[in-house]
Design an enzyme around this catalytic site. Structure first.
Site, mmCIF file in Angstrom:
data_model
loop_
_atom_site.group_PDB
_atom_site.id
_atom_site.type_symbol
_atom_site.label_atom_id
_atom_site.label_comp_id
_atom_site.label_asym_id
_atom_site.label_seq_id
_atom_site.Cartn_x
_atom_site.Cartn_y
_atom_site.Cartn_z
ATOM 1 N N LEU A 1 -1.584 33.555 -15.050
ATOM 2 C CA LEU A 1 -0.863 32.586 -14.198
ATOM 3 C C LEU A 1 0.286 31.945 -14.965
ATOM 4 O O LEU A 1 0.263 31.859 -16.194
ATOM 5 C CB LEU A 1 -1.817 31.502 -13.699
ATOM 6 C CG LEU A 1 -2.493 30.553 -14.709
ATOM 7 C CD1 LEU A 1 -1.581 29.468 -15.198
ATOM 8 C CD2 LEU A 1 -3.724 29.945 -14.076
ATOM 9 N N LYS B 1 -3.270 40.775 -22.890
ATOM 10 C CA LYS B 1 -2.794 39.401 -22.682
ATOM 11 C C LYS B 1 -1.769 39.007 -23.756
ATOM 12 O O LYS B 1 -0.699 38.465 -23.455
ATOM 13 C CB LYS B 1 -3.991 38.441 -22.696
ATOM 14 C CG LYS B 1 -3.627 36.972 -22.638
ATOM 15 C CD LYS B 1 -2.925 36.607 -21.348
ATOM 16 C CE LYS B 1 -2.294 35.240 -21.433
ATOM 17 N NZ LYS B 1 -1.511 34.886 -20.283
ATOM 18 N N TYR C 1 16.911 34.583 -19.413
ATOM 19 C CA TYR C 1 17.757 33.388 -19.455
ATOM 20 C C TYR C 1 17.800 32.828 -20.873
ATOM 21 O O TYR C 1 16.747 32.567 -21.467
ATOM 22 C CB TYR C 1 17.210 32.305 -18.519
ATOM 23 C CG TYR C 1 17.373 32.646 -17.062
ATOM 24 C CD1 TYR C 1 18.576 32.383 -16.415
ATOM 25 C CD2 TYR C 1 16.345 33.235 -16.349
ATOM 26 C CE1 TYR C 1 18.731 32.700 -15.069
ATOM 27 C CE2 TYR C 1 16.499 33.565 -15.009
ATOM 28 C CZ TYR C 1 17.696 33.292 -14.379
ATOM 29 O OH TYR C 1 17.854 33.621 -13.059
ATOM 30 N N CYS D 1 1.310 28.420 -24.294
ATOM 31 C CA CYS D 1 0.952 29.837 -24.462
ATOM 32 C C CYS D 1 1.848 30.620 -25.418
ATOM 33 O O CYS D 1 1.374 31.143 -26.416
ATOM 34 C CB CYS D 1 0.904 30.509 -23.100
ATOM 35 S SG CYS D 1 -0.456 29.879 -22.109
ATOM 36 N N LYS E 1 1.806 29.675 -29.274
ATOM 37 C CA LYS E 1 0.527 29.896 -29.957
ATOM 38 C C LYS E 1 0.094 31.361 -29.898
ATOM 39 O O LYS E 1 -0.513 31.864 -30.832
ATOM 40 C CB LYS E 1 -0.543 28.954 -29.400
ATOM 41 C CG LYS E 1 -1.370 29.476 -28.270
ATOM 42 C CD LYS E 1 -2.541 28.581 -27.955
ATOM 43 C CE LYS E 1 -3.103 28.886 -26.579
ATOM 44 N NZ LYS E 1 -3.552 30.254 -26.355
HETATM 45 N N1 LIG Z 1 -2.036 27.047 -19.517
HETATM 46 C C1 LIG Z 1 -1.643 28.250 -19.153
HETATM 47 O O1 LIG Z 1 -0.599 28.445 -18.539
HETATM 48 C C2 LIG Z 1 -2.487 29.454 -19.515
HETATM 49 C C3 LIG Z 1 -2.207 30.677 -18.888
HETATM 50 C C4 LIG Z 1 -2.998 31.778 -19.207
HETATM 51 C C5 LIG Z 1 -4.004 31.670 -20.150
HETATM 52 N N2 LIG Z 1 -4.225 30.461 -20.765
HETATM 53 C C6 LIG Z 1 -5.318 30.381 -21.725
HETATM 54 O O2 LIG Z 1 -6.443 29.797 -21.084
HETATM 55 C C7 LIG Z 1 -7.179 28.978 -21.991
HETATM 56 C C8 LIG Z 1 -7.270 27.560 -21.439
HETATM 57 O O3 LIG Z 1 -5.959 27.013 -21.385
HETATM 58 P P1 LIG Z 1 -5.639 25.652 -20.617
HETATM 59 O O4 LIG Z 1 -4.169 25.463 -20.700
HETATM 60 O O5 LIG Z 1 -6.322 25.673 -19.301
HETATM 61 O O6 LIG Z 1 -6.404 24.613 -21.584
HETATM 62 P P2 LIG Z 1 -6.594 23.038 -21.369
HETATM 63 O O7 LIG Z 1 -6.489 22.450 -22.723
HETATM 64 O O8 LIG Z 1 -5.722 22.562 -20.273
HETATM 65 O O9 LIG Z 1 -8.106 22.910 -20.867
HETATM 66 C C9 LIG Z 1 -9.229 23.237 -21.634
HETATM 67 C C10 LIG Z 1 -10.421 22.441 -21.118
HETATM 68 O O10 LIG Z 1 -11.611 22.914 -21.775
HETATM 69 C C11 LIG Z 1 -12.447 21.793 -21.998
HETATM 70 N N3 LIG Z 1 -13.480 22.131 -23.001
HETATM 71 C C12 LIG Z 1 -13.378 22.215 -24.342
HETATM 72 N N4 LIG Z 1 -14.569 22.549 -24.880
HETATM 73 C C13 LIG Z 1 -15.447 22.678 -23.858
HETATM 74 C C14 LIG Z 1 -16.813 23.021 -23.779
HETATM 75 N N5 LIG Z 1 -17.532 23.310 -24.866
HETATM 76 N N6 LIG Z 1 -17.401 23.059 -22.560
HETATM 77 C C15 LIG Z 1 -16.696 22.764 -21.452
HETATM 78 N N7 LIG Z 1 -15.384 22.452 -21.474
HETATM 79 C C16 LIG Z 1 -14.755 22.413 -22.663
HETATM 80 C C17 LIG Z 1 -11.482 20.704 -22.416
HETATM 81 O O11 LIG Z 1 -12.076 19.424 -22.319
HETATM 82 C C18 LIG Z 1 -10.341 20.930 -21.410
HETATM 83 O O12 LIG Z 1 -10.531 20.192 -20.226
HETATM 84 C C19 LIG Z 1 -6.439 29.089 -23.325
HETATM 85 O O13 LIG Z 1 -7.018 30.105 -24.081
HETATM 86 C C20 LIG Z 1 -5.045 29.482 -22.915
HETATM 87 O O14 LIG Z 1 -4.371 30.192 -23.925
HETATM 88 C C21 LIG Z 1 -3.497 29.362 -20.443
#
Ligand SMILES: NC(=O)c1ccc[n+]([C@@H]2O[C@H](COP(=O)([O-])OP(=O)(O)OC[C@H]3O[C@@H](n4cnc5c(N)ncnc54)[C@H](O)[C@@H]3O)[C@@H](O)[C@H]2O)c1
Length: 452
Positions: free
Chosen positions: A156, A210, A257, A266, A269
């Site tokens: 996403l 990914k 762009y 993302c 990192k």
């Molecule tokens: N943000 C994006 O656009 C995106 C897109 C694709 C993939 N990702 C990947 O998805 C993953 C999550 O990203 P995000 O941006 O949603 O992260 P985020 O930081 O917004 O959310 C992570 C959540 O996990 C919770 N958490 C931590 N430890 C936990 C546990 N033991 N049990 C339950 N909950 C726990 C945190 O409190 C937090 O609410 C990452 O690996 C990221 O790289 C993110």
């Protein structure tokens, strides 16, 4: 289906809401009790277009619920999503402590067979570690239960996350064997009607897909930024070049762009994590290193143009800033270019007067209250008494502003545009000094220090 999602962030919450929308029974688990409590009261922790009504609707309908009770979460779902963060460790590699903590939790509480779906972005080999961790805990518990670990990375885009999850381009599913494939098909059937979007592969390939996707996108951006820097020095216009190369279908118009550097949770990192993974294998990832280096430098582009323009007179000046989030339609400030800009300006003794449609609360949370940061309620208010305007994020509402008003409010008619929103000749005809990215004259202009 009964689905549990661990981690209620950008990925977990959107995925959960969308799964509830198509009729799955979703229970979300998070360790952040405040976040869970807020969600139950209808306070959504992030800004994402379309997310709030979806969450409200399905919390009310009972299809979506939130808890901190991990045991209840494990009991609920036949399918257990891991969607927790994988932030960079000190050396840049992905920190897997949260993913492995969830794996341990699932193993500690499971009483029936489970399919564990890794949605977090994780280095190749993580599913093996999750599988080993669960097996280890089950052994200590002295119970024998079937389980599968599946890699199902998320693609996403923040700012369009709900529609991306409702209408995914592809659904990558990495499995060790065929056993969980039917269940994955059933889970995603509602999103798979138009044509088959499911692509099954082995777990390691899914994990690498990914990283490869994000690194390719980051490469496109850094490549264009490099071309933009060259265009400036050569007196060419990168916007003409962009259209010229985009018309080649092998290249395409998407994601080429130039700008003030990529940010977000993302790309920075994930590029870093793949560099570290490569180095651990003894391989030098030359392209990825260059992508990262170009981006790190590009984030200083706007601050150095401002510094060059004002020279010694920057200290004490107030700079108007439009756009704080790392991209439009999100409140996410992680690795945003605006942060490098603000921090550099503060170091030089300047003040920032900023406006963003969604990210001001997050900015306040990160920087707290400080004398050299004023957050204002409209884009017009940000201009008042400022020495110049800097644009860091291309929100729609910044694209056709009232230039007469900008001129009237600013002390000097100077715009530093990190997103190439305007036509340089038109702005110059209106009496502005206009700095953009890769548009021929920028370098010469800054070098001549047109302090007004
Ligand atoms: N943000 C994006 O656009 C995106 C897109 C694709 C993939 N990702 C990947 O998805 C993953 C999550 O990203 P995000 O941006 O949603 O992260 P985020 O930081 O917004 O959310 C992570 C959540 O996990 C919770 N958490 C931590 N430890 C936990 C546990 N033991 N049990 C339950 N909950 C726990 C945190 O409190 C937090 O609410 C990452 O690996 C990221 O790289 C993110």
């Amino acid at each position: 289906m009964k689905v549990t999602v661990f981690g209620i962030g950008y990925v977990g919450l959107v995925q959960a809401a969308v799964l509830a929308e198509v009729g799955h029974q979703v229970l979300c688990v998070d360790v952040n009790a405040q976040r869970v409590e807020n969600l139950k009261q209808g306070i959504i922790p992030i800004y994402e277009p379309g997310l709030t009504p979806l969450v409200e609707k399905h919390f009310a309908s009972g299809y979506l619920n939130f808890t901190t009770d991990a045991a209840a979460g494990v009991q609920h779902g036949d399918v257990q999503f891991i969607a927790v963060g994988t932030p960079p460790d000190e050396d840049g590699s992905a920190d897997l402590q949260y993913v492995l903590a969830v794996a341990t939790t699932i193993a500690n509480h499971m009483e029936t067979a489970k399919v564990i779906i890794d949605k977090s972005t994780v280095p190749v080999g993580t599913a093996d570690r999750v599988k080993a961790k669960i097996a280890e805990v089950l052994k200590v518990r002295n119970v024998e239960l079937e389980f599968d670990v599946v890699s199902n990375p998320e693609f996403l885009k923040e700012g369009a996350a709900v529609s991306d999850c409702m209408r995914p381009d592809r659904i990558i599913v990495g499995t060790y064997d065929e056993r969980p494939q039917d269940l994955m098909r059933e889970l995603y059937e509602p999103f798979n009607r138009n044509h088959d979007k499911l692509i099954f592969m082995d777990v390691r390939s899914a994990e690498l897909t990914k990283y490869a996707a994000n690194c390719m996108l980051a490469t496109k951006i850094s490549f264009m930024n490099e071309m933009a820097n060259l265009a400036e020095m050569l007196g060419a216009d990168i916007e003409a070049v962009r259209k010229g190369i985009g018309s080649d279908p092998r290249i395409g118009y998407h994601f080429i762009y130039p700008g003030c550097g990529y940010g977000g949770s993302c790309f920075p990192k994930d590029v870093q994590a793949l560099i570290r993974s490569s180095e651990q294998l003894g391989y030098t990832p030359t392209i990825l290193q260059a992508v990262e280096a170009v981006n790190d430098k590009q984030k200083y582009k706007l601050p150095s143009l401002v510094q060059q323009h004002f020279g010694d007179e920057l200290a004490g000046k107030t700079i108007a800033l439009w756009g704080l989030s790392f991209k439009p339609n999100t409140d996410d400030m992680r690795e945003a270019s605006s942060r490098v800009l603000m921090e550099t300006l503060w170091q030089a003794g300047a003040k920032v007067q900023a406006y963003d449609p969604e990210a001001m609360e997050e900015t306040q949370r990160i920087y707290g209250v400080r004398d050299d940061l004023t957050l204002v309620g409209t884009k017009e208010a940000a201009l008042k008494g400022a020495a110049a305007l800097v644009i860091c994020t291309e929100w729609q509402q910044f694209r056709a502003p009232d230039f007469d008003l900008i001129k009237a409010q600013l002390q000097h008619p100077v715009i530093f545009d990190g997103r190439n929103l305007f036509e340089p000749r038109r702005l110059e005809a209106r009496g502005f000094t206009y700095y953009a990215i890769g548009r021929g004259e920028t370098v010469a202009k800054a070098a001549s220090k047109q302090v007004l």
